[in-house]
Write a protein that holds these residues in place. Structure first.
Motif, PDB file in Angstrom:
ATOM      1  N   GLY A  26       9.188   6.166  11.674  1.00  0.00           N
ATOM      2  CA  GLY A  26       8.416   6.884  12.709  1.00  0.00           C
ATOM      3  C   GLY A  26       6.710   7.022  12.659  1.00  0.00           C
ATOM      4  N   MET A  27       6.405   5.880  11.895  1.00  0.00           N
ATOM      5  CA  MET A  27       5.016   6.120  11.692  1.00  0.00           C
ATOM      6  C   MET A  27       4.474   4.974  13.035  1.00  0.00           C
ATOM      7  N   GLU A  28       3.230   5.163  12.988  1.00  0.00           N
ATOM      8  CA  GLU A  28       2.405   4.250  14.295  1.00  0.00           C
ATOM      9  C   GLU A  28       1.564   3.312  13.826  1.00  0.00           C
ATOM     10  N   VAL A  29       1.124   2.304  14.535  1.00  0.00           N
ATOM     11  CA  VAL A  29       0.488   1.182  14.160  1.00  0.00           C
ATOM     12  C   VAL A  29      -0.946   1.678  14.400  1.00  0.00           C
ATOM     13  N   ARG A  30      -2.002   1.347  13.357  1.00  0.00           N
ATOM     14  CA  ARG A  30      -3.299   1.707  13.486  1.00  0.00           C
ATOM     15  C   ARG A  30      -3.982   0.370  13.751  1.00  0.00           C
ATOM     16  N   VAL A  31      -3.693  -0.674  13.017  1.00  0.00           N
ATOM     17  CA  VAL A  31      -4.639  -1.783  13.378  1.00  0.00           C
ATOM     18  C   VAL A  31      -3.632  -3.155  12.926  1.00  0.00           C
ATOM     19  N   ASP A  32      -3.656  -3.902  13.971  1.00  0.00           N
ATOM     20  CA  ASP A  32      -2.775  -5.226  13.932  1.00  0.00           C
ATOM     21  C   ASP A  32      -3.619  -6.291  14.176  1.00  0.00           C
ATOM     22  N   ALA A  33      -4.313  -6.821  13.342  1.00  0.00           N
ATOM     23  CA  ALA A  33      -5.466  -7.658  13.795  1.00  0.00           C
ATOM     24  C   ALA A  33      -5.254  -9.117  12.991  1.00  0.00           C
ATOM     25  N   THR A  34      -5.398 -10.089  13.764  1.00  0.00           N
ATOM     26  CA  THR A  34      -5.163 -11.326  12.823  1.00  0.00           C
ATOM     27  C   THR A  34      -6.469 -12.226  13.078  1.00  0.00           C
ATOM     28  N   GLY A  39      -5.673 -17.434   8.559  1.00  0.00           N
ATOM     29  CA  GLY A  39      -4.393 -17.141   8.280  1.00  0.00           C
ATOM     30  C   GLY A  39      -4.165 -15.666   7.826  1.00  0.00           C
ATOM     31  N   PHE A  40      -4.976 -14.821   7.986  1.00  0.00           N
ATOM     32  CA  PHE A  40      -4.937 -13.529   7.631  1.00  0.00           C
ATOM     33  C   PHE A  40      -4.549 -12.458   8.742  1.00  0.00           C
ATOM     34  N   ARG A  41      -3.913 -11.375   8.256  1.00  0.00           N
ATOM     35  CA  ARG A  41      -3.530 -10.437   9.477  1.00  0.00           C
ATOM     36  C   ARG A  41      -3.561  -9.102   8.517  1.00  0.00           C
ATOM     37  N   TRP A  42      -4.501  -8.317   9.263  1.00  0.00           N
ATOM     38  CA  TRP A  42      -4.605  -6.870   8.874  1.00  0.00           C
ATOM     39  C   TRP A  42      -3.818  -6.270   9.533  1.00  0.00           C
ATOM     40  N   LEU A  43      -2.830  -5.486   8.927  1.00  0.00           N
ATOM     41  CA  LEU A  43      -1.751  -4.632   9.530  1.00  0.00           C
ATOM     42  C   LEU A  43      -1.871  -3.282   8.843  1.00  0.00           C
ATOM     43  N   THR A  44      -1.651  -2.142   9.521  1.00  0.00           N
ATOM     44  CA  THR A  44      -1.952  -0.748   8.950  1.00  0.00           C
ATOM     45  C   THR A  44      -1.264   0.137   9.605  1.00  0.00           C
ATOM     46  N   VAL A  45      -0.336   1.038   9.320  1.00  0.00           N
ATOM     47  CA  VAL A  45       0.702   2.089   9.858  1.00  0.00           C
ATOM     48  C   VAL A  45       0.073   3.577   9.338  1.00  0.00           C
ATOM     49  N   GLY A  46       0.249   4.426  10.056  1.00  0.00           N
ATOM     50  CA  GLY A  46       0.242   5.763   9.326  1.00  0.00           C
ATOM     51  C   GLY A  46       0.979   6.835  10.212  1.00  0.00           C
ATOM     52  N   PRO A  47       1.050   8.004   9.557  1.00  0.00           N
ATOM     53  CA  PRO A  47       1.866   9.084  10.153  1.00  0.00           C
ATOM     54  C   PRO A  47       1.245   9.516  11.307  1.00  0.00           C
ATOM     55  N   VAL A  48       1.954   9.709  12.419  1.00  0.00           N
ATOM     56  CA  VAL A  48       1.592  10.328  13.543  1.00  0.00           C
ATOM     57  C   VAL A  48       1.090  11.768  13.376  1.00  0.00           C
ATOM     58  N   ILE A  55      -1.552   3.197   5.783  1.00  0.00           N
ATOM     59  CA  ILE A  55      -1.085   2.281   4.710  1.00  0.00           C
ATOM     60  C   ILE A  55      -1.325   1.044   5.246  1.00  0.00           C
ATOM     61  N   VAL A  56      -1.861  -0.073   4.341  1.00  0.00           N
ATOM     62  CA  VAL A  56      -2.130  -1.382   4.624  1.00  0.00           C
ATOM     63  C   VAL A  56      -0.761  -2.214   4.079  1.00  0.00           C
ATOM     64  N   LEU A  57      -0.212  -2.872   5.251  1.00  0.00           N
ATOM     65  CA  LEU A  57       1.049  -3.753   4.595  1.00  0.00           C
ATOM     66  C   LEU A  57       0.565  -4.930   4.514  1.00  0.00           C
ATOM     67  N   MET A  58       0.152  -5.343   3.277  1.00  0.00           N
ATOM     68  CA  MET A  58      -0.497  -6.703   2.989  1.00  0.00           C
ATOM     69  C   MET A  58       0.419  -7.619   2.375  1.00  0.00           C
ATOM     70  N   ALA A  59       0.498  -8.701   3.364  1.00  0.00           N
ATOM     71  CA  ALA A  59       1.257  -9.943   2.764  1.00  0.00           C
ATOM     72  C   ALA A  59       0.880 -10.220   1.370  1.00  0.00           C
ATOM     73  N   ILE A  60       1.667 -10.929   0.540  1.00  0.00           N
ATOM     74  CA  ILE A  60       1.488 -11.142  -0.722  1.00  0.00           C
ATOM     75  C   ILE A  60       0.701 -12.624  -0.440  1.00  0.00           C
TER      76      ILE A  60
END
Length: 140
Positions: A26-34, A39-48, A55-60
């Protein structure tokens, strides 16, 4: 003053992680920028309702940032739940456990009484360890 803005978790698949954290937790997207050229995607989610923490969901990464051996080691540690932990709090751990279980979250530890509160654990699709705790407001 220094504050915490983001915590990072390595994830095997950013889209799978995004679906888990938004649809199941149930978290929300904060940033989803590519940045395509990198070839980099900055993806963050957080509690409403908690906009100042994400939380940064960082690709390995692979080469050139990590050699193949290191990337493989990180993947293995994440899959085993030893690359990081996120601690979530709730007012009612047992109710949250029931709700998340109904959404398909598989817990590794059911809610249990501890000296500091009621604590439980689950893992995300990459293997990251997530603790869910109802902390006691006052310790004796």
């Amino acid at each position: 003053m220094i504050k915490i803005a983001n915590a990072q978790l390595w994830v095997h698949d950013q889209d799978e992680a995004l679906a888990f954290y938004t649809q199941k937790l149930g978290m929300e997207v904060r940033v989803d920028a590519t940045i395509p050229e990198m070839g980099f995607r900055w993806l963050t989610v957080g509690p409403v309702g908690q906009p100042d923490v994400a939380i940064v969901l960082m690709a390995i990464p692979g080469r050139p940032l990590m050699d193949d051996a290191t990337s493989g080691q990180v993947r293995e540690l994440v899959a085993k739940g030893f690359a990081g932990t996120v601690f979530l709090v709730t007012d009612d751990c047992r109710a949250a456990f029931k709700e998340l279980t109904e959404r398909g979250v598989e817990f590794t530890e059911e809610p249990d009484e501890r000296p500091y509160g009621i604590d439980s654990a689950f893992r995300d699709p990459s293997g990251n360890n997530i603790r869910l705790t109802e902390a006691y407001s006052a310790m004796p």
